[in-house]
Scaffold this motif. Structure first.
Motif, PDB file in Angstrom:
ATOM      1  N   VAL A 236      47.399  10.266  13.638  1.00 27.33           N
ATOM      2  CA  VAL A 236      48.822   9.962  13.460  1.00 27.33           C
ATOM      3  C   VAL A 236      49.628  11.262  13.391  1.00 27.33           C
ATOM      4  CG1 VAL A 236      50.528   9.056  11.835  1.00 27.33           C
ATOM      5  CG2 VAL A 236      48.506   7.707  12.383  1.00 27.33           C
ATOM      6  N   ASP A 237      49.142  12.222  12.616  1.00 34.00           N
ATOM      7  CA  ASP A 237      49.834  13.514  12.512  1.00 34.00           C
ATOM      8  C   ASP A 237      49.923  14.199  13.878  1.00 34.00           C
ATOM      9  OD1 ASP A 237      50.194  13.167   9.824  1.00 34.00           O
ATOM     10  OD2 ASP A 237      48.459  14.380   9.229  1.00 34.00           O
ATOM     11  N   ARG A 238      48.856  14.092  14.652  1.00 32.58           N
ATOM     12  CA  ARG A 238      48.862  14.713  15.983  1.00 32.58           C
ATOM     13  C   ARG A 238      49.897  14.046  16.879  1.00 32.58           C
ATOM     14  NH1 ARG A 238      43.173  14.946  18.810  1.00 32.58           N
ATOM     15  NH2 ARG A 238      42.808  16.179  16.935  1.00 32.58           N
ATOM     16  N   MET A 239      49.969  12.715  16.830  1.00 35.35           N
ATOM     17  CA  MET A 239      50.960  12.000  17.641  1.00 35.35           C
ATOM     18  C   MET A 239      52.381  12.383  17.215  1.00 35.35           C
ATOM     19  SD  MET A 239      49.540  10.117  19.955  1.00 35.35           S
ATOM     20  CE  MET A 239      48.218  11.320  20.143  1.00 35.35           C
ATOM     21  N   LYS A 240      52.588  12.560  15.906  1.00 38.44           N
ATOM     22  CA  LYS A 240      53.917  12.943  15.415  1.00 38.44           C
ATOM     23  C   LYS A 240      54.302  14.315  15.941  1.00 38.44           C
ATOM     24  CE  LYS A 240      54.634  12.195  10.972  1.00 38.44           C
ATOM     25  NZ  LYS A 240      54.338  12.089   9.536  1.00 38.44           N
TER      26      LYS A 240
ATOM     27  N   ALA B 244      48.903   2.284  18.852  1.00 43.00           N
ATOM     28  CA  ALA B 244      49.727   1.846  17.727  1.00 43.00           C
ATOM     29  C   ALA B 244      51.024   2.645  17.651  1.00 43.00           C
ATOM     30  CB  ALA B 244      48.942   1.970  16.424  1.00 43.00           C
ATOM     31  N   CYS B 245      50.959   3.952  17.924  1.00 45.76           N
ATOM     32  CA  CYS B 245      52.158   4.793  17.874  1.00 45.76           C
ATOM     33  C   CYS B 245      53.132   4.448  18.996  1.00 45.76           C
ATOM     34  CB  CYS B 245      51.766   6.271  17.948  1.00 45.76           C
ATOM     35  SG  CYS B 245      50.916   6.886  16.473  1.00 45.76           S
ATOM     36  N   VAL B 246      52.616   3.965  20.127  1.00 43.94           N
ATOM     37  CA  VAL B 246      53.482   3.546  21.227  1.00 43.94           C
ATOM     38  C   VAL B 246      54.172   2.227  20.882  1.00 43.94           C
ATOM     39  CG1 VAL B 246      53.518   2.747  23.631  1.00 43.94           C
ATOM     40  CG2 VAL B 246      52.189   4.770  23.004  1.00 43.94           C
ATOM     41  N   ILE B 247      53.400   1.275  20.326  1.00 44.83           N
ATOM     42  CA  ILE B 247      53.948  -0.040  19.998  1.00 44.83           C
ATOM     43  C   ILE B 247      54.900   0.047  18.813  1.00 44.83           C
ATOM     44  CG2 ILE B 247      53.358  -2.390  19.284  1.00 44.83           C
ATOM     45  CD1 ILE B 247      52.577  -1.664  22.167  1.00 44.83           C
ATOM     46  N   CYS B 248      54.558   0.859  17.819  1.00 44.15           N
ATOM     47  CA  CYS B 248      55.380   1.019  16.610  1.00 44.15           C
ATOM     48  C   CYS B 248      55.782   2.487  16.482  1.00 44.15           C
ATOM     49  CB  CYS B 248      54.616   0.557  15.372  1.00 44.15           C
ATOM     50  SG  CYS B 248      54.033  -1.147  15.455  1.00 44.15           S
ATOM     51  N   PRO B 249      56.851   2.917  17.162  1.00 42.71           N
ATOM     52  CA  PRO B 249      57.190   4.351  17.187  1.00 42.71           C
ATOM     53  C   PRO B 249      57.781   4.888  15.899  1.00 42.71           C
ATOM     54  CG  PRO B 249      58.820   3.080  18.397  1.00 42.71           C
ATOM     55  CD  PRO B 249      57.761   2.115  17.989  1.00 42.71           C
ATOM     56  N   SER B 250      58.067   4.019  14.922  1.00 41.57           N
ATOM     57  CA  SER B 250      58.623   4.494  13.654  1.00 41.57           C
ATOM     58  C   SER B 250      58.107   3.633  12.513  1.00 41.57           C
ATOM     59  CB  SER B 250      60.155   4.459  13.684  1.00 41.57           C
ATOM     60  OG  SER B 250      60.610   3.126  13.839  1.00 41.57           O
ATOM     61  N   GLY B 251      58.220   4.165  11.296  1.00 40.90           N
ATOM     62  CA  GLY B 251      57.756   3.433  10.123  1.00 40.90           C
ATOM     63  C   GLY B 251      56.247   3.479   9.984  1.00 40.90           C
ATOM     64  N   GLN B 252      55.708   2.550   9.227  1.00 44.42           N
ATOM     65  CA  GLN B 252      54.265   2.483   9.010  1.00 44.42           C
ATOM     66  C   GLN B 252      53.577   1.703  10.124  1.00 44.42           C
ATOM     67  OE1 GLN B 252      52.977   0.904   5.221  1.00 44.42           O
ATOM     68  NE2 GLN B 252      52.252   2.908   4.610  1.00 44.42           N
ATOM     69  N   ILE B 253      52.367   2.126  10.465  1.00 47.74           N
ATOM     70  CA  ILE B 253      51.551   1.364  11.402  1.00 47.74           C
ATOM     71  C   ILE B 253      50.976   0.165  10.658  1.00 47.74           C
ATOM     72  CG2 ILE B 253      49.434   1.380  12.771  1.00 47.74           C
ATOM     73  CD1 ILE B 253      49.956   4.293  13.418  1.00 47.74           C
ATOM     74  N   GLU B 254      51.322  -1.028  11.112  1.00 45.89           N
ATOM     75  CA  GLU B 254      50.830  -2.270  10.516  1.00 45.89           C
ATOM     76  C   GLU B 254      49.796  -2.898  11.452  1.00 45.89           C
ATOM     77  OE1 GLU B 254      51.752  -3.054   7.565  1.00 45.89           O
ATOM     78  OE2 GLU B 254      53.610  -1.922   7.265  1.00 45.89           O
ATOM     79  N   ILE B 255      49.193  -3.996  11.001  1.00 48.65           N
ATOM     80  CA  ILE B 255      48.193  -4.686  11.819  1.00 48.65           C
ATOM     81  C   ILE B 255      48.788  -5.117  13.157  1.00 48.65           C
ATOM     82  CG2 ILE B 255      46.794  -6.792  11.985  1.00 48.65           C
ATOM     83  CD1 ILE B 255      46.172  -6.529   9.051  1.00 48.65           C
ATOM     84  N   ARG B 256      50.058  -5.523  13.156  1.00 44.02           N
ATOM     85  CA  ARG B 256      50.694  -5.979  14.396  1.00 44.02           C
ATOM     86  C   ARG B 256      50.790  -4.875  15.449  1.00 44.02           C
ATOM     87  NH1 ARG B 256      55.891  -4.067  14.391  1.00 44.02           N
ATOM     88  NH2 ARG B 256      56.638  -3.269  12.375  1.00 44.02           N
ATOM     89  N   CYS B 257      50.665  -3.606  15.043  1.00 42.29           N
ATOM     90  CA  CYS B 257      50.752  -2.486  15.981  1.00 42.29           C
ATOM     91  C   CYS B 257      49.421  -2.210  16.680  1.00 42.29           C
ATOM     92  CB  CYS B 257      51.202  -1.220  15.257  1.00 42.29           C
ATOM     93  SG  CYS B 257      52.679  -1.397  14.240  1.00 42.29           S
ATOM     94  N   LEU B 258      48.333  -2.769  16.168  1.00 48.19           N
ATOM     95  CA  LEU B 258      47.003  -2.473  16.693  1.00 48.19           C
ATOM     96  C   LEU B 258      46.743  -3.250  17.977  1.00 48.19           C
ATOM     97  CD1 LEU B 258      44.977  -2.582  13.343  1.00 48.19           C
ATOM     98  CD2 LEU B 258      45.925  -0.570  14.497  1.00 48.19           C
ATOM     99  N   PRO B 259      45.764  -2.833  18.798  1.00 53.75           N
ATOM    100  CA  PRO B 259      45.402  -3.601  19.993  1.00 53.75           C
ATOM    101  C   PRO B 259      45.009  -5.032  19.644  1.00 53.75           C
ATOM    102  CG  PRO B 259      44.386  -1.432  20.044  1.00 53.75           C
ATOM    103  CD  PRO B 259      45.004  -1.577  18.691  1.00 53.75           C
ATOM    104  N   GLU B 260      45.115  -5.925  20.614  1.00 48.79           N
ATOM    105  CA  GLU B 260      44.932  -7.348  20.363  1.00 48.79           C
ATOM    106  C   GLU B 260      43.575  -7.681  19.768  1.00 48.79           C
ATOM    107  OE1 GLU B 260      45.185 -11.639  22.732  1.00 48.79           O
ATOM    108  OE2 GLU B 260      45.492  -9.747  23.798  1.00 48.79           O
ATOM    109  N   HIS B 261      42.512  -7.036  20.265  1.00 49.69           N
ATOM    110  CA  HIS B 261      41.179  -7.391  19.769  1.00 49.69           C
ATOM    111  C   HIS B 261      40.995  -7.001  18.304  1.00 49.69           C
ATOM    112  CE1 HIS B 261      40.625  -3.194  21.144  1.00 49.69           C
ATOM    113  NE2 HIS B 261      39.702  -3.109  20.206  1.00 49.69           N
ATOM    114  N   LEU B 262      41.797  -6.050  17.811  1.00 46.36           N
ATOM    115  CA  LEU B 262      41.740  -5.707  16.390  1.00 46.36           C
ATOM    116  C   LEU B 262      42.660  -6.602  15.558  1.00 46.36           C
ATOM    117  CD1 LEU B 262      41.663  -1.805  16.563  1.00 46.36           C
ATOM    118  CD2 LEU B 262      39.837  -3.301  15.809  1.00 46.36           C
TER     119      LEU B 262
END
Length: 463
Positions: free
Chosen positions: A329-333, A370-388
């Motif tokens: 996450v830090d690297r993506m930021k 997850a960082c692409v789907i949720c570009p701000s705030g906390q990464i939640e379960i909804r941000c993860l790939p579908e199989h997760l």
């Protein structure tokens, strides 16, 4: 009326005394962003005298990274609400970066009229140094781990790096074999020389030979001038022969001669060239089993198997998943400048249910998704790939080992903090930011053995 004015003056004087007594820095600004007050704590942290700060724009005084893009005080002034515990850094008079945590609020007079803004900031340098010291136990180069199996590798890495011996790194795809090879190079005496990596399984023999050893002009039709190979480019440094288990039998014999004599012959050349390089080999195969099956030369195996390091797959070191996820996450930021603030506990728990056939590389891809789907705030379960999100993958772990992994990580953390504080439970509770009774319950639940007295003289441990 005179009495009210006198009381107001006394209150103002008391407030000034309090502000001068606290260790946190406090300053105020007017609507033009000019500093109107600057307490003693602010002077101490920044090293800037009050008379030099007053009247200047706040960004001229602090030169914070927030001044450039996302000023908490500016947001307070614009939105009319306070912001608490925003992490940033300031630059002091010696041009050193000082990590701080800031809190902001509107500055109002007795009738509620907004006069400007007020900001308090706390020097977090000691906390940051402690964090780096703790992380240093789990970081080697770009590798990070808390698992006992990786701790063994980290423990011997300085000796391995300093030896100059040939190293064989074995591990599944995506476990970080190249990162480990780079760490060995960077810790060794050849660190100022080149590190060159070659994927031996990606090229046929003819191309791999010219790639490794180079060629002379006229060696073949398109060879109009000399081209140095990877061994020549790595002169004085380290060469990583990745996926060495995929070499053909013919090329294995050629490579064995190079490793034995430490010389190589470029294509079209007439004289051998000395190879002053350290060799690190890596493979996702069990080379001993490959030797038994007749697919890998025994003499070449013995030549590269001087020091063998086996990287465990991520499914065997699940306690590393939270730390690795935070690092990604830090690297993506840093790379994308996103406003991700972290990962929720629920999302981390879901990550720990997965068995990662692609290992650390797959976890990194999941975090990037997850960082692409949720570009701000906390990464939640909804941000993860579908199989997760749905748990429909065949490699989702339905067993109870997630709880064991979480308890193992929690036990290890509490033990480390206990040892650092000489088993002073009160100090440990403060550092972990939990109540003492909560800490005692965790210690009993996790079965952590404690000495008969804690870090204070004559204080018995709780039963």
């Amino acid at each position: 009326m005179r009495s009210e004015k006198k009381c107001s003056m006394i209150a103002s004087h008391v407030t000034e005394i309090i502000l001068e007594s606290i260790s946190d820095g406090v300053f105020t600004v007017d609507h033009a962003w000019r500093v109107t007050s600057f307490n003693r704590g602010a002077e101490r942290i920044t090293g800037i005298p009050r008379d030099r700060a007053l009247g200047k724009h706040c960004w001229e005084v602090f030169r914070s990274n927030m001044c450039e893009r996302d000023c908490a005080l500016r947001r307070t002034m614009a939105q009319g609400r306070s912001f608490v515990d925003t992490a940033t850094y300031i630059v002091d008079y010696q041009k050193r970066r000082i990590p701080v945590v800031v809190c902001t609020a509107l500055l109002k007079d007795e009738v509620g009229r907004v006069l400007g803004g007020v900001e308090t900031f706390r020097d977090m340098s000691q906390v940051e140094e402690l964090r780096k010291e703790l992380e240093g136990r789990y970081h080697v180069g770009d590798m990070v781990s808390r698992s006992p199996s990786m701790a063994e590798i980290f423990g011997i890495l300085p000796q391995v790096a300093g030896s100059g011996s040939t190293v064989l790194i074995q591990g599944e795809t995506g476990t970080g074999k190249e990162l480990l090879a780079r760490a060995i190079h960077n810790l060794g005496p050849r660190r100022k020389k080149p590190f060159v990596a070659v994927n031996c399984g990606a090229l046929p023999d003819t191309l791999l030979e010219s790639e490794l050893f180079g060629y002379r002009a006229g060696a073949f039709t398109d060879a109009v001038k000399d081209k140095p190979g990877r061994f020549a480019l790595a002169e004085g440094g380290t060469i990583l022969l990745d996926e060495i288990g995929d070499l053909s039998a013919a090329f294995q014999a050629r490579l064995l001669r190079v490793l034995q004599e430490r010389t190589f012959m470029p294509l079209g050349g007439t004289r051998s060239v000395k190879a002053d390089v350290r060799v690190i080999a890596a493979t996702n195969k069990d080379l001993a089993a490959e030797v038994d099956a007749g697919r890998f030369r025994q003499d070449l195996f013995y030549r590269i198997n001087v020091v063998r390091l086996n990287l465990p797959p991520l499914r065997e070191r699940k306690e590393d998943i939270p730390m690795l996820a935070e690092c990604f996450v830090d690297r993506m930021k840093r790379l994308r400048g996103s406003a991700i603030t972290g990962i929720s506990r629920e999302a981390v728990s879901r990550l720990m249910f997965y068995n990662y056939p692609g290992n650390i590389r797959e976890l990194e891809n999941i975090i990037e998704h997850a960082c692409v789907i949720c570009p701000s705030g906390q990464i939640e379960i909804r941000c993860l790939p579908e199989h997760l999100r749905t748990g429909s993958s065949p490699v989702m772990d339905r067993g109870g080992d997630i709880h064991a992994a979480l308890e193992s990580a929690e036990t290890r953390l509490i033990l480390e903090v206990l040892e650092r504080n000489r088993f002073n439970r009160a100090a440990v509770a403060r550092e972990l930011r939990v109540h003492k009774s909560t800490l005692y319950r965790k210690i009993r639940r996790l079965g952590i053995a404690l000495p008969t007295s804690d870090g204070r003289r004559g204080v018995k441990s709780p039963k």
